[in-house]
Structure formats: structure tokens, C-alpha cells
Design a protein around this motif. Structure first.
Motif, PDB file in Angstrom:
ATOM      1  N   ARG A  48       0.835  -1.201   0.000  1.00 57.06           N
ATOM      2  CA  ARG A  48       0.000   0.000   0.000  1.00 57.06           C
ATOM      3  C   ARG A  48       0.868   1.250   0.000  1.00 57.06           C
ATOM      4  NH1 ARG A  48      -3.467  -2.894   3.518  1.00 57.06           N
ATOM      5  NH2 ARG A  48      -2.423  -2.013   5.316  1.00 57.06           N
ATOM      6  N   LYS A  49       1.944   1.222   0.773  1.00 59.84           N
ATOM      7  CA  LYS A  49       2.834   2.373   0.823  1.00 59.84           C
ATOM      8  C   LYS A  49       3.513   2.583  -0.523  1.00 59.84           C
ATOM      9  CE  LYS A  49       6.373   4.453   3.690  1.00 59.84           C
ATOM     10  NZ  LYS A  49       7.207   4.308   4.860  1.00 59.84           N
ATOM     11  N   GLN A  50       3.942   1.510  -1.180  1.00 64.01           N
ATOM     12  CA  GLN A  50       4.553   1.630  -2.498  1.00 64.01           C
ATOM     13  C   GLN A  50       3.540   2.149  -3.515  1.00 64.01           C
ATOM     14  OE1 GLN A  50       6.083  -2.283  -3.198  1.00 64.01           O
ATOM     15  NE2 GLN A  50       8.113  -1.768  -2.400  1.00 64.01           N
ATOM     16  N   ALA A  51       2.321   1.673  -3.414  1.00 64.19           N
ATOM     17  CA  ALA A  51       1.277   2.148  -4.334  1.00 64.19           C
ATOM     18  C   ALA A  51       0.992   3.623  -4.098  1.00 64.19           C
ATOM     19  CB  ALA A  51       0.008   1.322  -4.168  1.00 64.19           C
ATOM     20  N   ALA A  52       1.056   4.038  -2.845  1.00 61.50           N
ATOM     21  CA  ALA A  52       0.835   5.448  -2.544  1.00 61.50           C
ATOM     22  C   ALA A  52       1.951   6.313  -3.110  1.00 61.50           C
ATOM     23  CB  ALA A  52       0.727   5.657  -1.034  1.00 61.50           C
ATOM     24  N   LEU A  53       3.147   5.771  -3.183  1.00 61.20           N
ATOM     25  CA  LEU A  53       4.282   6.520  -3.704  1.00 61.20           C
ATOM     26  C   LEU A  53       4.361   6.503  -5.221  1.00 61.20           C
ATOM     27  CD1 LEU A  53       7.158   5.473  -1.287  1.00 61.20           C
ATOM     28  CD2 LEU A  53       6.139   7.710  -1.510  1.00 61.20           C
ATOM     29  N   SER A  54       3.605   5.645  -5.879  1.00 63.08           N
ATOM     30  CA  SER A  54       3.781   5.457  -7.310  1.00 63.08           C
ATOM     31  C   SER A  54       3.627   6.738  -8.130  1.00 63.08           C
ATOM     32  CB  SER A  54       2.865   4.360  -7.829  1.00 63.08           C
ATOM     33  OG  SER A  54       1.527   4.716  -7.686  1.00 63.08           O
ATOM     34  N   PRO A  55       2.720   7.667  -7.819  1.00 60.79           N
ATOM     35  CA  PRO A  55       2.699   8.897  -8.604  1.00 60.79           C
ATOM     36  C   PRO A  55       4.005   9.691  -8.471  1.00 60.79           C
ATOM     37  CG  PRO A  55       0.658   8.692  -7.376  1.00 60.79           C
ATOM     38  CD  PRO A  55       1.576   7.608  -6.893  1.00 60.79           C
ATOM     39  N   LEU A  56       4.668   9.558  -7.334  1.00 62.40           N
ATOM     40  CA  LEU A  56       5.915  10.297  -7.124  1.00 62.40           C
ATOM     41  C   LEU A  56       7.101   9.609  -7.778  1.00 62.40           C
ATOM     42  CD1 LEU A  56       5.494  11.280  -3.374  1.00 62.40           C
ATOM     43  CD2 LEU A  56       4.915  12.606  -5.402  1.00 62.40           C
ATOM     44  N   THR A  57       7.099   8.291  -7.787  1.00 65.04           N
ATOM     45  CA  THR A  57       8.235   7.578  -8.366  1.00 65.04           C
ATOM     46  C   THR A  57       8.275   7.722  -9.880  1.00 65.04           C
ATOM     47  OG1 THR A  57       6.972   5.520  -8.429  1.00 65.04           O
ATOM     48  CG2 THR A  57       8.376   5.881  -6.508  1.00 65.04           C
ATOM     49  N   ALA A  58       7.168   8.076 -10.486  1.00 62.92           N
ATOM     50  CA  ALA A  58       7.125   8.252 -11.938  1.00 62.92           C
ATOM     51  C   ALA A  58       7.683   9.608 -12.376  1.00 62.92           C
ATOM     52  CB  ALA A  58       5.691   8.104 -12.436  1.00 62.92           C
ATOM     53  N   ILE A  59       7.894  10.512 -11.436  1.00 59.65           N
ATOM     54  CA  ILE A  59       8.360  11.863 -11.780  1.00 59.65           C
ATOM     55  C   ILE A  59       9.854  11.828 -12.069  1.00 59.65           C
ATOM     56  CG2 ILE A  59       8.678  14.213 -10.911  1.00 59.65           C
ATOM     57  CD1 ILE A  59       6.105  13.819  -9.310  1.00 59.65           C
ATOM     58  N   ASP A  60      10.209  12.296 -13.280  1.00 62.97           N
ATOM     59  CA  ASP A  60      11.620  12.348 -13.653  1.00 62.97           C
ATOM     60  C   ASP A  60      11.996  13.712 -14.233  1.00 62.97           C
ATOM     61  OD1 ASP A  60      10.234  12.175 -15.981  1.00 62.97           O
ATOM     62  OD2 ASP A  60      11.415  10.555 -16.855  1.00 62.97           O
ATOM     63  N   ASP A  61      11.113  14.685 -14.078  1.00 64.35           N
ATOM     64  CA  ASP A  61      11.330  16.021 -14.621  1.00 64.35           C
ATOM     65  C   ASP A  61      11.233  17.038 -13.475  1.00 64.35           C
ATOM     66  OD1 ASP A  61      11.481  18.288 -16.168  1.00 64.35           O
ATOM     67  OD2 ASP A  61       9.495  18.066 -17.060  1.00 64.35           O
ATOM     68  N   PRO A  62      12.222  17.912 -13.326  1.00 59.36           N
ATOM     69  CA  PRO A  62      12.169  18.901 -12.245  1.00 59.36           C
ATOM     70  C   PRO A  62      10.964  19.842 -12.313  1.00 59.36           C
ATOM     71  CG  PRO A  62      14.377  18.807 -13.176  1.00 59.36           C
ATOM     72  CD  PRO A  62      13.493  17.962 -14.046  1.00 59.36           C
ATOM     73  N   ILE A  95       9.039  28.924 -15.705  1.00 60.70           N
ATOM     74  CA  ILE A  95      10.224  28.067 -15.809  1.00 60.70           C
ATOM     75  C   ILE A  95      10.124  27.051 -16.936  1.00 60.70           C
ATOM     76  CG2 ILE A  95      10.855  28.323 -13.380  1.00 60.70           C
ATOM     77  CD1 ILE A  95       9.581  25.556 -12.875  1.00 60.70           C
ATOM     78  N   ALA A  96       8.986  27.010 -17.621  1.00 63.87           N
ATOM     79  CA  ALA A  96       8.799  26.044 -18.719  1.00 63.87           C
ATOM     80  C   ALA A  96       7.869  26.656 -19.760  1.00 63.87           C
ATOM     81  CB  ALA A  96       8.208  24.736 -18.185  1.00 63.87           C
ATOM     82  N   ASP A  97       7.859  26.070 -20.942  1.00 61.18           N
ATOM     83  CA  ASP A  97       6.950  26.572 -21.978  1.00 61.18           C
ATOM     84  C   ASP A  97       5.502  26.232 -21.610  1.00 61.18           C
ATOM     85  OD1 ASP A  97       6.788  23.877 -22.499  1.00 61.18           O
ATOM     86  OD2 ASP A  97       7.586  23.979 -24.526  1.00 61.18           O
ATOM     87  N   LYS A  98       4.564  26.846 -22.301  1.00 60.16           N
ATOM     88  CA  LYS A  98       3.144  26.724 -21.943  1.00 60.16           C
ATOM     89  C   LYS A  98       2.650  25.282 -21.961  1.00 60.16           C
ATOM     90  CE  LYS A  98      -1.421  28.528 -23.209  1.00 60.16           C
ATOM     91  NZ  LYS A  98      -1.994  27.964 -22.059  1.00 60.16           N
ATOM     92  N   LYS A  99       3.010  24.524 -22.990  1.00 64.00           N
ATOM     93  CA  LYS A  99       2.540  23.142 -23.100  1.00 64.00           C
ATOM     94  C   LYS A  99       3.071  22.291 -21.953  1.00 64.00           C
ATOM     95  CE  LYS A  99       2.477  19.144 -26.114  1.00 64.00           C
ATOM     96  NZ  LYS A  99       3.044  18.479 -27.254  1.00 64.00           N
ATOM     97  N   LYS A 100       4.353  22.430 -21.661  1.00 60.54           N
ATOM     98  CA  LYS A 100       4.948  21.650 -20.573  1.00 60.54           C
ATOM     99  C   LYS A 100       4.374  22.074 -19.229  1.00 60.54           C
ATOM    100  CE  LYS A 100       9.350  19.900 -19.008  1.00 60.54           C
ATOM    101  NZ  LYS A 100      10.781  19.853 -19.254  1.00 60.54           N
ATOM    102  N   ALA A 101       4.129  23.367 -19.058  1.00 67.45           N
ATOM    103  CA  ALA A 101       3.542  23.863 -17.810  1.00 67.45           C
ATOM    104  C   ALA A 101       2.139  23.296 -17.617  1.00 67.45           C
ATOM    105  CB  ALA A 101       3.515  25.383 -17.816  1.00 67.45           C
ATOM    106  N   PRO A 127      14.586  15.979  -2.206  1.00 72.62           N
ATOM    107  CA  PRO A 127      15.942  15.506  -2.558  1.00 72.62           C
ATOM    108  C   PRO A 127      16.154  15.397  -4.073  1.00 72.62           C
ATOM    109  CG  PRO A 127      15.061  14.190  -0.772  1.00 72.62           C
ATOM    110  CD  PRO A 127      13.938  15.056  -1.275  1.00 72.62           C
ATOM    111  N   PHE A 128      15.110  15.000  -4.802  1.00 65.73           N
ATOM    112  CA  PHE A 128      15.189  14.932  -6.263  1.00 65.73           C
ATOM    113  C   PHE A 128      15.480  16.318  -6.832  1.00 65.73           C
ATOM    114  CE2 PHE A 128      12.876  15.513 -10.287  1.00 65.73           C
ATOM    115  CZ  PHE A 128      13.479  14.538 -11.078  1.00 65.73           C
ATOM    116  N   LEU A 129      14.771  17.337  -6.312  1.00 66.23           N
ATOM    117  CA  LEU A 129      14.985  18.702  -6.784  1.00 66.23           C
ATOM    118  C   LEU A 129      16.336  19.258  -6.325  1.00 66.23           C
ATOM    119  CD1 LEU A 129      11.380  20.073  -6.280  1.00 66.23           C
ATOM    120  CD2 LEU A 129      12.560  19.739  -8.459  1.00 66.23           C
ATOM    121  N   ARG A 130      16.766  18.886  -5.137  1.00 64.95           N
ATOM    122  CA  ARG A 130      18.069  19.349  -4.636  1.00 64.95           C
ATOM    123  C   ARG A 130      19.202  18.891  -5.553  1.00 64.95           C
ATOM    124  NH1 ARG A 130      18.649  16.971   0.468  1.00 64.95           N
ATOM    125  NH2 ARG A 130      19.688  15.254  -0.572  1.00 64.95           N
TER     126      ARG A 130
END
Length: 175
Positions: A48-62, A95-101, A127-130
Motif C-alpha cells: 500500500r505504501k509503495q502504491a501510494a508513492l507510485s505517482p511520485l516515483t514516476a516523476i523524472d522532470d524537475p 520556468i517552462a513553456d506553456k505546453k509543458k507547464a 531531494p530529487f529537486l536538490r
């Protein structure tokens, strides 16, 4: 007759030991069942904890990480209303173009709605952003968060502990 008494004594002793062993076997089986249930509960909680984190683990863009972090913090106590969403979109457009934003804000709203614990979002994304932002960009992120919290109708009070934790996780010195 003594022979018959001896046989009955041996049979009685065998029956007694049989029932004792059966009771011990039943007790051991119950203990094993309880241990199995506890282990199963631990595994399910971990999943359940891993499933809760799944939206965050998919993020690879600052940009998406910043949008998700900001959205999660400002929506901790109230939903993201259209006015606040417009401010988030405006800040991220800086910080990003309109489409990406637009994509980042849409994903951020979804991810923030999936995860109830803002501390978890901070612990995962800061930490990812740091790692990916220089100190000036990290300061800009904090200014963006304050701007979103102040904009969009009524201002949102970001909890001091959230800001302190965010600053700490971003690598700033905290007193």
C-alpha cells in the motif's frame, strides 16, 4: 489380571500422550497462522505504501516535481480551486513553456489528489529537486511556493513545519 491392567495402563498412557501431542500440534498451528497473518499484514502495508508513492516515483522532470510539490503543499488543507490553479500554471510557466507547464500542472493536481501525506511528497521530491537545481533555483522554488500560497483569492497559510522540512530537504541550513 495384572497383565490386563498393564495393557490398559499402557493404552491409557498412549492415549494421554496422543492427546497431548495433538494439543501441542494444534497450538503450534495456531501460532504459525498468527505469524502468517502478521507477515501478510506487513507485506500488504508495504505494498500500500509503495502504491501510494507510485505517482511520485514516476516523476523524472524537475518542472513536474516542482509543480507537484507546490500543489501538494498548497492543497494540504483545501482543494485547488481554479484561481489557485491559474496561479500555479502562471508560476510554472515562468520556468517552462506553456505546453509543458499545462502538462505539469495537470499531473501535479492528479498526484496531489492521490497522496494524502504532504510530508511524504516533500521527503520524496525535495531531494530529487536538490540534486537537479542549483541554490538560486531552489530559492526560486521557495519564492514560487510563497507566490502560489499568497495568490488565487484568499491566501493559504503554509505550515511552518512544512516550510522548515522543505528547506531542510532542499539543502538549506535550518536553525
Amino acid at each position: 489380571m495384572p497383565f490386563l491392567i498393564a495393557i490398559l495402563g499402557v493404552l491409557g498412557a498412549a492415549a494421554l500422550w496422543y492427546y497431548r501431542m495433538k494439543a501441542m500440534n494444534d497450538a503450534a498451528r495456531e501460532v504459525a497462522d498468527v505469524v502468517g497473518r502478521v507477515q501478510g499484514n506487513i507485506r500488504r502495508k508495504k505494498l500500500r505504501k509503495q502504491a501510494a508513492l507510485s505517482p511520485l516515483t514516476a516523476i523524472d522532470d524537475p518542472v513536474v516535481a516542482a509543480a507537484t510539490l507546490i500543489t501538494s503543499i498548497v492543497s494540504e488543507n483545501e482543494p485547488v480551486l481554479p484561481q489557485r490553479e491559474a496561479v500555479i500554471r502562471e508560476v510554472i510557466s515562468g520556468i517552462a513553456d506553456k505546453k509543458k507547464a499545462d502538462e505539469a500542472v495537470i499531473y501535479a493536481k492528479w498526484a496531489a489528489s492521490q497522496i494524502d501525506d504532504t510530508t511524504l511528497v516533500i521527503d520524496k521530491l525535495a531531494p530529487f529537486l536538490r540534486e537537479r537545481l542549483d541554490p538560486n533555483e531552489r530559492e526560486d522554488l521557495l519564492r514560487m511556493l510563497n507566490r502560489v500560497a499568497q495568490g488565487g483569492g484568499q491566501s493559504v497559510k503554509v505550515a511552518d513545519q512544512r516550510m522548515l522540512r522543505l528547506r531542510q530537504k532542499l539543502g538549506f541550513e535550518v536553525n
